[in-house]
Design a protein around this motif. Sequence first.
Motif, mmCIF file in Angstrom:
data_model
loop_
_atom_site.group_PDB
_atom_site.id
_atom_site.type_symbol
_atom_site.label_atom_id
_atom_site.label_comp_id
_atom_site.label_asym_id
_atom_site.label_seq_id
_atom_site.Cartn_x
_atom_site.Cartn_y
_atom_site.Cartn_z
ATOM 1 N N ILE A 108 -81.328 -23.712 16.174
ATOM 2 C CA ILE A 108 -81.236 -22.597 15.234
ATOM 3 C C ILE A 108 -81.063 -23.115 13.811
ATOM 4 C CG2 ILE A 108 -79.872 -20.589 14.552
ATOM 5 C CD1 ILE A 108 -81.556 -20.184 17.088
ATOM 6 N N ASP A 109 -81.826 -22.518 12.896
ATOM 7 C CA ASP A 109 -81.753 -22.886 11.481
ATOM 8 C C ASP A 109 -80.924 -21.899 10.665
ATOM 9 O OD1 ASP A 109 -83.891 -24.917 11.876
ATOM 10 O OD2 ASP A 109 -85.145 -23.142 12.154
ATOM 11 N N PHE A 110 -81.025 -20.613 11.002
ATOM 12 C CA PHE A 110 -80.528 -19.519 10.148
ATOM 13 C C PHE A 110 -79.798 -18.534 11.050
ATOM 14 C CE2 PHE A 110 -80.716 -15.455 8.056
ATOM 15 C CZ PHE A 110 -80.939 -15.652 6.704
ATOM 16 N N ILE A 111 -78.544 -18.226 10.716
ATOM 17 C CA ILE A 111 -77.812 -17.230 11.493
ATOM 18 C C ILE A 111 -77.537 -16.001 10.630
ATOM 19 C CG2 ILE A 111 -75.559 -18.331 11.032
ATOM 20 C CD1 ILE A 111 -74.690 -17.226 13.828
ATOM 21 N N LEU A 112 -77.842 -14.851 11.184
ATOM 22 C CA LEU A 112 -77.599 -13.557 10.547
ATOM 23 C C LEU A 112 -76.443 -12.874 11.255
ATOM 24 C CD1 LEU A 112 -78.332 -11.004 8.837
ATOM 25 C CD2 LEU A 112 -79.973 -10.440 10.657
ATOM 26 N N SER B 258 -85.571 -11.671 1.411
ATOM 27 C CA SER B 258 -85.722 -12.689 0.368
ATOM 28 C C SER B 258 -85.106 -14.016 0.788
ATOM 29 C CB SER B 258 -85.068 -12.211 -0.934
ATOM 30 O OG SER B 258 -85.689 -11.038 -1.418
ATOM 31 N N PHE B 259 -83.910 -13.968 1.391
ATOM 32 C CA PHE B 259 -83.231 -15.206 1.757
ATOM 33 C C PHE B 259 -83.837 -15.844 3.003
ATOM 34 C CE2 PHE B 259 -79.710 -13.125 -0.732
ATOM 35 C CZ PHE B 259 -79.887 -13.947 -1.842
ATOM 36 N N LEU B 260 -84.438 -15.053 3.872
ATOM 37 C CA LEU B 260 -85.201 -15.633 4.977
ATOM 38 C C LEU B 260 -86.389 -16.432 4.434
ATOM 39 C CD1 LEU B 260 -85.263 -12.729 7.595
ATOM 40 C CD2 LEU B 260 -84.337 -15.020 7.987
ATOM 41 N N MET B 261 -87.100 -15.844 3.493
ATOM 42 C CA MET B 261 -88.267 -16.529 2.927
ATOM 43 C C MET B 261 -87.851 -17.765 2.131
ATOM 44 S SD MET B 261 -90.943 -13.444 1.988
ATOM 45 C CE MET B 261 -89.773 -12.283 1.264
ATOM 46 N N LEU B 262 -86.754 -17.659 1.370
ATOM 47 C CA LEU B 262 -86.253 -18.816 0.633
ATOM 48 C C LEU B 262 -85.846 -19.933 1.589
ATOM 49 C CD1 LEU B 262 -85.257 -20.338 -1.865
ATOM 50 C CD2 LEU B 262 -83.140 -18.993 -1.744
ATOM 51 N N SER B 263 -85.167 -19.579 2.664
ATOM 52 C CA SER B 263 -84.712 -20.580 3.634
ATOM 53 C C SER B 263 -85.890 -21.278 4.304
ATOM 54 C CB SER B 263 -83.823 -19.917 4.689
ATOM 55 O OG SER B 263 -82.677 -19.329 4.094
ATOM 56 N N ALA B 264 -86.923 -20.507 4.645
ATOM 57 C CA ALA B 264 -88.120 -21.108 5.244
ATOM 58 C C ALA B 264 -88.792 -22.062 4.262
ATOM 59 C CB ALA B 264 -89.091 -20.019 5.684
ATOM 60 N N THR B 265 -88.770 -21.713 2.983
ATOM 61 C CA THR B 265 -89.330 -22.602 1.956
ATOM 62 C C THR B 265 -88.529 -23.888 1.863
ATOM 63 O OG1 THR B 265 -90.165 -20.717 0.676
ATOM 64 C CG2 THR B 265 -89.905 -22.804 -0.486
ATOM 65 N N LEU B 266 -87.191 -23.775 1.891
ATOM 66 C CA LEU B 266 -86.342 -24.964 1.838
ATOM 67 C C LEU B 266 -86.504 -25.819 3.097
ATOM 68 C CD1 LEU B 266 -83.076 -23.363 0.380
ATOM 69 C CD2 LEU B 266 -84.600 -24.959 -0.800
ATOM 70 N N LYS B 267 -86.637 -25.170 4.223
ATOM 71 C CA LYS B 267 -86.790 -25.872 5.507
ATOM 72 C C LYS B 267 -88.191 -26.446 5.664
ATOM 73 C CE LYS B 267 -84.781 -27.035 9.382
ATOM 74 N NZ LYS B 267 -83.582 -27.884 9.422
ATOM 75 N N PRO C 264 -91.394 -22.490 9.556
ATOM 76 C CA PRO C 264 -90.820 -21.215 10.008
ATOM 77 C C PRO C 264 -89.460 -21.423 10.677
ATOM 78 C CG PRO C 264 -93.127 -21.367 10.618
ATOM 79 C CD PRO C 264 -92.726 -22.723 10.111
ATOM 80 N N LEU C 265 -88.587 -20.445 10.520
ATOM 81 C CA LEU C 265 -87.203 -20.550 10.975
ATOM 82 C C LEU C 265 -87.012 -20.052 12.401
ATOM 83 C CD1 LEU C 265 -85.597 -18.880 7.832
ATOM 84 C CD2 LEU C 265 -85.693 -21.361 8.268
ATOM 85 N N ASN C 266 -86.089 -20.668 13.093
ATOM 86 C CA ASN C 266 -85.516 -20.105 14.306
ATOM 87 C C ASN C 266 -84.252 -19.361 13.889
ATOM 88 O OD1 ASN C 266 -87.341 -21.101 16.339
ATOM 89 N ND2 ASN C 266 -86.488 -23.132 15.953
ATOM 90 N N VAL C 267 -84.275 -18.039 14.012
ATOM 91 C CA VAL C 267 -83.196 -17.170 13.528
ATOM 92 C C VAL C 267 -82.325 -16.740 14.698
ATOM 93 C CG1 VAL C 267 -82.665 -14.970 12.397
ATOM 94 C CG2 VAL C 267 -84.641 -16.330 11.644
ATOM 95 N N LEU C 268 -81.009 -16.772 14.493
ATOM 96 C CA LEU C 268 -80.062 -16.224 15.459
ATOM 97 C C LEU C 268 -79.425 -14.982 14.838
ATOM 98 C CD1 LEU C 268 -77.490 -18.238 17.570
ATOM 99 C CD2 LEU C 268 -76.959 -15.968 16.690
#
Length: 268
Positions: free
Chosen positions: A153-157, A76-85, A88-92
């Motif tokens: 990188i946009d999103f770090i997990l 859910s938060f990946l999809m929300l982040s991509a919407t805000l950005k 598509p996200l570059n995830v680490l």
Amino acid sequence: MFKKLLSSKKKPKDKYGWFGDYTSWAKASSEAGGYDEHIILERTTNALLKVKSGEAVYERDSVIFDQKEIPYALMSFLMLSATLKKRPLNVLDFGGSLGSTYYQIKDLLPEETCASWNIVEQEHYVTSGKANFEDETLKFYSSIDSCFEKKKIDFILLSGSVQYLKDPHVFLEKLAGYDFDFILFDRTAFNNATNDRLTLQVVPPEIYPASYPAWFFHKEFFLSHFSDRYKVVAEFPSYVEGEAVMFIDDRPQGTNKGFYLVNSSKYD
């Protein structure tokens, strides 16, 4: 895996889980013996190769499962982040093994969510990852900085990884300074008490014979590293069954949970 995989030298007889309240990493490490990281890597590689080929459905910590446990909060938060950005996200994926989470969710996410999945791991995992799993989307690096040389990188997990670091608060302070748009902690261990607690985790031998130091964090202190730059948007429980209550010395004294943080300087 950023867990330091240590063969148990001293452990409670026939007991597995989390034990003790150690005053230092050195003291906790002294009650764990040497480790054979090659056996752990081999088991993990073989398990994930079966997932990759379709022979198995899901792998976690080198164990194969016949049914996936879906990390709905992460998705859910990946999809929300991509919407805000708005792209598509570059995830680490810090401490992401050989792609356990990537293979767990890659067929469930819309294409517009993820542009690349980049794993930062120990060198021997990076070597195996590049040889056996790397493709156009999935990449492996030995450090956050080496990943930055190739990707913005946009999103770090960080899922089940920070509690196995020797100096987690030094790392967390540095992490905040990278100025990621989005940070998601998942399956991170927190202590019910008002301080961090350092334990010795003893792994059941059917997974692999090992023990290693493991932290349980004080929530407020943990999150204080991000208070100047990030807003904690959500707190959520672990998706893994049985991690809502974590037992230390056979008593319910902690929990595995997650937090989704958004960079408040970029997103009001």
